[in-house]
Design a protein around this motif. Structure first.
Motif: not given
Length: 170
Positions: A138-145, A147-151, A154-163
């Motif tokens: 699950h942590d790996l899933l969030l980290e990959s998400r 990374a995609v958002n950052q690229v 330009g933000s690490l924000d996943l939206g919502g309460d996903q962390t």
């Protein structure tokens, strides 16, 4: 330093204009020589050859400058027509990409949830169950998400309460 091809071409064009100015200066020197040397002298003959040669090269450089300016104008026009994608995507494309990523993530989360439930009920073979639905996964899933958002955005924000993990993973 990394420069675009257009920046390099612009610099080359500026340099060609400097060469053109140098030819104008050399032409002026040969013209002065023509005025000061008698017509039948060697100096006058060299000045005439110099004027011819400088005029020829000056014409070539001028034509080259015109062609390069036209090409660069075409590049500028193309750049104006197409949306440039800097570090993060722009406007409509950004929305389209965000929607596509969101749909893919929803699908992936659904499958991750199903596999996790199957693992918890011991319905998966051991070689699959070992890595499905764990905290680390699950942590790996969030980290990959992130990374995609950052690229893309330009933000690490996943939206919502996903962390935060709402359901305790077993």
């Amino acid at each position: 330093m990394i420069r675009s091809y257009k920046e390099i071409a612009d610099t080359g064009l500026d340099d060609l204009y400097e060469v053109q100015k140098a030819f104008d200066n050399v032409h002026a020197i040969f013209t002065l020589m023509l005025q000061h040397f008698p017509e039948d002298s060697t100096g006058n003959a060299f000045a005439q050859l110099g004027v011819l040669e400088v005029n020829d090269w000056s014409t070539k450089v001028f034509q080259w400058c015109e062609r390069m300016e036209n090409e660069l104008d075409d590049v500028d026009a193309e750049m104006q027509k197409s949306v440039q994608l800097p570090h993060h995507l722009l406007d409509l494309r950004s929305n389209d990409v965000a929607e596509a990523i969101s749909a893919e993530r929803k699908h992936a989360t659904r499958w991750w949830t199903h596999l996790n439930e199957m693992r918890r009920r011991k319905e998966l073979p051991g070689w699959v169950a070992a890595d499905i639905g764990t905290h680390d996964e699950h942590d790996l899933l969030l980290e990959s998400r992130k990374a995609v958002n950052q690229v893309l955005f330009g933000s690490l924000d996943l939206g919502g309460d996903q962390t935060n993990r709402v359901i305790q993973l077993g």
